[in-house]
Write an enzyme that holds these catalytic residues in place. Structure first.
Site, PDB file in Angstrom:
ATOM      1  N   ASP A 200     -46.889  18.661 -25.885  1.00  0.00           N
ATOM      2  CA  ASP A 200     -45.953  19.565 -26.559  1.00  0.00           C
ATOM      3  C   ASP A 200     -46.742  20.667 -27.255  1.00  0.00           C
ATOM      4  O   ASP A 200     -47.209  20.503 -28.377  1.00  0.00           O
ATOM      5  CB  ASP A 200     -45.092  18.800 -27.573  1.00  0.00           C
ATOM      6  CG  ASP A 200     -44.011  19.683 -28.198  1.00  0.00           C
ATOM      7  OD1 ASP A 200     -44.101  20.924 -28.078  1.00  0.00           O
ATOM      8  OD2 ASP A 200     -43.078  19.135 -28.801  1.00  0.00           O
ATOM      9  N   HIS A 205     -45.979  24.085 -34.177  1.00  0.00           N
ATOM     10  CA  HIS A 205     -46.751  22.981 -34.743  1.00  0.00           C
ATOM     11  C   HIS A 205     -48.233  23.300 -34.920  1.00  0.00           C
ATOM     12  O   HIS A 205     -48.999  22.415 -35.330  1.00  0.00           O
ATOM     13  CB  HIS A 205     -46.581  21.745 -33.867  1.00  0.00           C
ATOM     14  CG  HIS A 205     -45.154  21.407 -33.598  1.00  0.00           C
ATOM     15  ND1 HIS A 205     -44.299  20.998 -34.589  1.00  0.00           N
ATOM     16  CD2 HIS A 205     -44.411  21.468 -32.447  1.00  0.00           C
ATOM     17  CE1 HIS A 205     -43.094  20.801 -34.066  1.00  0.00           C
ATOM     18  NE2 HIS A 205     -43.139  21.082 -32.785  1.00  0.00           N
ATOM     19  N   ILE A 220     -45.351  22.721 -38.855  1.00  0.00           N
ATOM     20  CA  ILE A 220     -44.780  21.414 -39.171  1.00  0.00           C
ATOM     21  C   ILE A 220     -45.183  20.397 -38.108  1.00  0.00           C
ATOM     22  O   ILE A 220     -45.570  20.750 -36.990  1.00  0.00           O
ATOM     23  CB  ILE A 220     -43.245  21.478 -39.271  1.00  0.00           C
ATOM     24  CG1 ILE A 220     -42.622  21.888 -37.925  1.00  0.00           C
ATOM     25  CG2 ILE A 220     -42.821  22.441 -40.379  1.00  0.00           C
ATOM     26  CD1 ILE A 220     -41.096  21.866 -37.913  1.00  0.00           C
ATOM     27  N   GLY A 223     -41.462  16.450 -34.477  1.00  0.00           N
ATOM     28  CA  GLY A 223     -40.515  15.390 -34.779  1.00  0.00           C
ATOM     29  C   GLY A 223     -40.809  14.130 -33.984  1.00  0.00           C
ATOM     30  O   GLY A 223     -40.668  13.010 -34.489  1.00  0.00           O
TER      31      GLY A 223
END
Length: 297
Positions: A200, A205, A220, A223
């Site tokens: 990903d 990120h 961040i 998830g």
């Protein structure tokens, strides 16, 4: 309109062959924080090739995570700005234990499109099978800000992504009573940079400038990294470390995690299921994962 719901739902599925080996499994496990302490026999099951087992959430990245959230954005009828996209929720159903290495066929399609008014939600379904039959089914909820309002089906009443207060979502309260177990999981400063090597590469990120464009102070954590860390905590704490006992795993991403924070994972044991709530410890347990259930044997 960037999202043509009828076209997306009518589009045929996309299938492709995926491969993974023990190095992919080991890298994924390291990306979700396994291997600490490095001499712990229980941790070595996640990182040492002679003892390796596969945490079921590896299914979300097997074959570099394709098809998945990013590939769902290239399906017919979908044309959106990546900066407006957030992963809203995830459901994983495991049909049998995932082998340490394998080749399988992954078939992905848009299973649902919901109009939430100020946002749209896409449900990307991926079914994976090998020569011996079905392995797992993944449902990823993709939340796209600013793409609702066409008068379509609103879908489930609960929004899959309550980080966005303007959309009216309300986090679900965790179960009543004291949890059966609570664990705290430190998130390394470089954890998102390591986790993204499993496939990903969303710049949200890793790239501070892109994160600001998306409305965040800094990059961040994925998830799905939090998702994997949480399942590992449940397996290690309440399922005797036996990854084969997991039958399904569902969550809603209720808030962000920043690298360097600590996850507080609270677990309530039930009949053949564990209910879980995850919060950011340094931010007064601000919700991170909600509506989270692990079903098991």
């Amino acid at each position: 309109m960037p999202i043509d719901a009828a076209k997306a739902l009518a589009a045929g599925p996309r299938s492709g062959e995926i491969h993974w080996d023990r190095r992919d499994v080991q890298l994924y496990h390291l990306g979700i924080g396994a291997g600490r302490p490095a001499t712990d026999p229980d941790e070595l099951r996640y990182v040492l090739e002679t003892r390796l087992h596969v945490l079921p959430s590896f299914a979300t990245v097997a074959g570099a995570g394709s098809p998945g959230v990013i590939s769902g954005l290239s399906m017919p009828g979908i044309d959106v700005d990546l900066a407006k996209v957030l992963h809203g929720g995830q459901r994983l159903e495991i049909h049998r234990p995932i082998p340490v290495a394998g080749t399988a066929t992954a078939t992905g399609r848009i299973a649902a499109v919901y109009d939430k008014g100020k946002a749209a939600v896409l449900v990307m379904r991926t079914e994976v099978a090998d020569a011996d039959g079905p392995l797992w089914t993944n449902d990823a909820q993709i939340f796209v800000r600013g793409e609702g309002g066409w008068g379509g089906d609103r879908g489930p009443s609960a929004l899959p992504h309550s980080r966005l207060r303007s959309s009216g979502g309300t986090p679900t309260e965790p179960p009543a009573g004291e949890p059966d177990r609570t664990v705290e999981l430190p998130v390394r400063e470089d954890q998102a940079l390591l986790y993204r090597l499993s496939g990903d590469y969303n710049p949200l990120h890793a790239d501070p400038e892109f994160a600001k464009l998306a409305g965040f102070d800094r990059p961040i954590l994925h998830g799905l990294c939090t998702y994997g860390m949480t399942l590992k905590a449940v397996v290690d704490t309440l399922l005797d470390g036996d990854v084969s006992r997991v039958r399904s795993y569902t969550t809603r991403f209720a808030g962000v995690v920043y690298p360097g924070e600590t996850l507080r994972v609270r677990m309530w044991r039930g009949d053949a299921r564990v209910r879980v709530a995850v919060g950011a410890a340094e931010r007064e347990d601000a919700p991170v994962l909600a509506d989270t259930i692990v079903e098991h044997s």
